[in-house]
Write a protein that holds these residues in place. Structure first.
Motif, short mmCIF file in Angstrom:
data_model
loop_
_atom_site.label_atom_id
_atom_site.label_comp_id
_atom_site.label_asym_id
_atom_site.label_seq_id
_atom_site.Cartn_x
_atom_site.Cartn_y
_atom_site.Cartn_z
N PRO A 1 4.44 4.46 8.01
CA PRO A 1 5.19 5.71 8.05
C PRO A 1 4.29 6.94 8.01
O PRO A 1 3.24 6.95 7.35
N THR A 2 4.70 7.97 8.70
CA THR A 2 3.93 9.21 8.77
C THR A 2 3.73 9.86 7.40
O THR A 2 2.62 10.33 7.11
N PRO A 3 4.74 9.94 6.53
CA PRO A 3 4.53 10.61 5.23
C PRO A 3 3.41 10.00 4.39
O PRO A 3 2.76 10.72 3.64
N THR A 4 3.18 8.70 4.52
CA THR A 4 2.10 8.07 3.75
C THR A 4 0.75 8.61 4.19
O THR A 4 -0.12 8.91 3.35
N LEU A 5 0.54 8.74 5.49
CA LEU A 5 -0.73 9.27 5.99
C LEU A 5 -0.87 10.76 5.68
O LEU A 5 -1.97 11.24 5.41
N ARG A 6 0.23 11.47 5.70
CA ARG A 6 0.17 12.89 5.33
C ARG A 6 -0.19 13.05 3.86
O ARG A 6 -0.88 13.99 3.47
N GLY A 7 0.27 12.11 3.04
CA GLY A 7 -0.10 12.14 1.63
C GLY A 7 -1.59 11.94 1.44
O GLY A 7 -2.21 12.58 0.59
N ALA A 8 -2.20 11.05 2.25
CA ALA A 8 -3.65 10.85 2.18
C ALA A 8 -4.39 12.13 2.55
O ALA A 8 -5.41 12.48 1.93
N VAL B 1 0.84 -1.20 0.00
CA VAL B 1 0.00 0.00 0.00
C VAL B 1 0.87 1.25 0.00
O VAL B 1 0.63 2.22 -0.74
N ILE B 2 1.90 1.23 0.83
CA ILE B 2 2.81 2.38 0.92
C ILE B 2 3.52 2.61 -0.42
O ILE B 2 3.64 3.74 -0.89
N TYR B 3 3.97 1.52 -1.04
CA TYR B 3 4.65 1.62 -2.33
C TYR B 3 3.71 2.13 -3.42
O TYR B 3 4.11 2.93 -4.28
N ALA B 4 2.45 1.72 -3.40
CA ALA B 4 1.53 2.01 -4.49
C ALA B 4 0.98 3.43 -4.48
O ALA B 4 0.32 3.84 -5.43
N GLN B 5 1.23 4.19 -3.43
CA GLN B 5 0.69 5.55 -3.34
C GLN B 5 1.26 6.44 -4.44
O GLN B 5 2.44 6.37 -4.77
N HIS B 6 0.39 7.27 -5.01
CA HIS B 6 0.81 8.26 -6.01
C HIS B 6 1.31 9.48 -5.25
O HIS B 6 0.52 10.28 -4.71
N GLU B 7 2.62 9.64 -5.19
CA GLU B 7 3.20 10.66 -4.31
C GLU B 7 2.80 12.09 -4.68
O GLU B 7 2.54 12.90 -3.77
N PRO B 8 2.71 12.47 -5.95
CA PRO B 8 2.34 13.86 -6.24
C PRO B 8 0.97 14.25 -5.71
O PRO B 8 0.78 15.38 -5.22
N SER B 9 0.00 13.34 -5.78
CA SER B 9 -1.36 13.66 -5.32
C SER B 9 -1.64 13.13 -3.93
O SER B 9 -2.54 13.61 -3.24
N GLY B 10 -0.90 12.10 -3.49
CA GLY B 10 -1.14 11.47 -2.20
C GLY B 10 -2.21 10.42 -2.22
O GLY B 10 -2.58 9.89 -1.17
#
Length: 554
Positions: free
Chosen positions: A382-389, A340-349
């Protein structure tokens, strides 16, 4: 007197001793010979006195008497300063004495002790005894984030949960956690939270329908569940094709997750419960479902079937681990989270159907709940993944109504608003946050029965349950003479009275539902029973008195 006696008398007379004058016959003694003798004597005596005093003082230091004839020794009190005690800055306990633990070492004493094996599903007390008054006991000081509580964990995951372990050994009494699913706690939370005997009977019927439509290899199916029907529960059951209607699309990963989640919500895990006291043991159903998912999981952690299905399967795996602490399940759950963490689209979150695609709110909702389920189970998130959401949710939130849309730039809808608000609650929004309060107005304007959309009701019911208070009571029990969510669902459940379709008993029909054609009878049934399990599936996110059953509060 004779001459002899006279001689003897003279013989015993002592001689006369006369002092010799210093000068006799005019001769004078020399002073130069006497003075050095005096000086030598004085020096010698001074040395002896000095040595005596020195030896006496040394012996007194040793605490011994100077001589055998000395008087009783005088006690000398020497003041010795206590060493300065260093403060333990690593002690997280708060109190007057940091060395005294906050937990009291007090044995539990019961009036009645009954020998035998412990049954975690059995209600507390004596069977068939008169029921006492229902009580709401507030949490003790120091719990949660109040005064005396533990420090908030800044690093997400890795068991940040604050609270006690109970239930099946893995339950954690943490806001939003799984601690309400054990036997006696589940019953109390259901009754105090707004459930009743009818709602629990509906849950039991639904679990039976799900168990009767599980394939022998452990999977459930959205499109072929009728081919996996069984004539009874347990060993020796015969598999056949029933005439149940309401088939959906093909996705066995999503279907198996939908099949597992209602059992897990009811406290059923792959650990056998024994089926005591009339409690059915569905541990084999749960075990076979988990094994099927793990058999389909790739080395990268992906269960297959797309991100929608992967998010659902990850939730099931994390809950199973959180309730049992099984190391085998832990390995699978953590790898699923990592994907799930890997699959996140980082630009949009966000997340969408495939990894690294720009998001949509529907898929984002399942991924956020997967991450939070893993976090509540003590896994690494990780915190950055939730911040991306949070970043994605900001991009689809309407700035006027605070509703949420499916994609960026589209108008908000009730369903996506329910998804977005539940994500916000789990990501840390306060119940007093104006954006949350305003957004909930969309849900209150679309109460139970207004829409034929079980997906919407599944998310909206959780939002209202966590919010609590009057909005929750109105949502759960109804207002203005209209039924609330609980009674509306109970009334719509198939009771098996149709002679053409007796095997529908315990399920909900997908006919007319906004998502019925995609998910079919299996998904609609799963979402409906999960909604009826809302009272104990997740502990309330916000600290409050349980309210929702007017009969118990009056």
């Amino acid at each position: 007197m004779s001459s002899n006696q006279s001689v003897n008398a003279r013989a015993v007379v002592p001689p006369v001793i006369r002092p010799t004058p210093l000068s006799e016959g005019g001769e004078t003694i020399s002073w130069m010979r006497i003075i050095p003798i005096w000086i030598f004597s004085a020096v010698l005596h001074a040395i002896m006195v000095f040595l005596f005093l020195a030896v006496t003082g040394f012996l007194s230091v040793l605490g011994e008497p100077a001589s055998a004839g000395a008087s009783e020794p005088v006690a000398i009190n020497t003041l010795v300063e206590e060493p300065v005690k260093e403060v333990d800055l690593t002690n997280p306990d708060i109190g007057i004495d940091p060395e005294v633990p906050l937990n009291y070492d007090t044995s539990r004493i019961d009036k009645v002790s009954i020998p035998g094996e412990i049954n975690p599903t059995q209600a507390v007390g004596i069977a068939d005894a008169a029921a006492g008054p229902a009580l709401n006991i507030p949490p003790p000081p120091g719990s949660g984030f109040g005064q005396g509580g533990g420090l908030p964990q800044e690093v997400f995951g890795k068991a940040p949960a604050i609270g006690l372990v109970g239930g099946a050994g893995g339950f954690k009494y943490v806001p939003g956690g799984f601690g309400g699913r054990s036997g006696a706690t589940r019953e109390q939370m259901a009754l105090q939270g707004g459930g009743n005997k009818e709602s629990e009977a509906a849950v039991a019927l639904a679990l039976e329908w799900l168990a009767l439509h599980q394939s022998n290899d452990g999977r459930w199916s959205l499109d072929n569940f009728h081919h996996h029907a069984h004539d009874k529960l347990g060993p020796g059951a015969r598999q056949f094709t029933c005439n149940c209607t309401g088939q959906g699309q093909k996705n066995d990963i999503a279907a198996t997750a939908f099949g597992l989640l209602p059992f897990l919500a009811a406290g059923q895990t792959h650990r056998p419960s024994g089926g005591k006291d009339g409690q059915r043991d569905y541990s084999k159903n749960v075990e076979n479902g988990l094994k099927y998912l793990m058999s389909k999981q790739g080395r990268d952690g992906d269960f297959g079937g797309g991100m929608y299905a992967h998010g659902l399967a990850t939730i099931a795996m994390c809950e199973a681990f959180g309730m049992t602490s099984d190391p085998t399940v832990k390995h699978s759950a953590q790898r699923a989270l990592d994907f799930v963490i890997y699959a996140q689209h980082e630009p949009s979150g966000g997340w969408r159907y495939a990894p690294k695609q720009s998001g949509d709110t529907s898929v984002v909702g399942w991924q956020v709940m997967a991450l939070k389920s893993g976090q509540m189970a003590g896994l690494s998130v990780p915190t950055p993944t939730l911040r991306g959401a949070d970043k994605w949710l900001d991009s689809v939130m309407d700035k006027k109504t605070f509703g949420y849309s499916y994609l960026v730039g589209r108008p908000p809808t009730p369903t996506m608003t329910a998804v977005g608000l539940l994500c916000r609650q789990y990501l840390g929004w306060s119940p007093r946050k104006q954006e949350l309060i305003k957004g909930v107005e969309t849900l209150t304007n679309n109460p139970p029965g207004k829409l034929n959309n079980m997906y919407y009701y599944y998310y909206a019911t959780q939002v209202m349950h966590h919010l609590g208070g009057e909005p929750w009571e109105a949502w759960n029990l109804g207002t203005g003479g209209k039924p609330g969510m609980r009674d509306w669902l109970i009334a719509r459940q198939d009771k098996g009275t149709d002679p053409k379709h007796p095997h529908h008993r315990g399920s909900w029909s997908p006919a007319g539902d906004a998502h019925g054609s995609q998910g079919g009878r299996l998904m609609i049934t799963s979402l409906a029973v999960l909604t009826l399990e809302v009272y104990y599936r997740h502990l309330p996110l916000y600290r409050r008195d349980l309210g929702g059953n007017k009969e118990m509060n009056e």
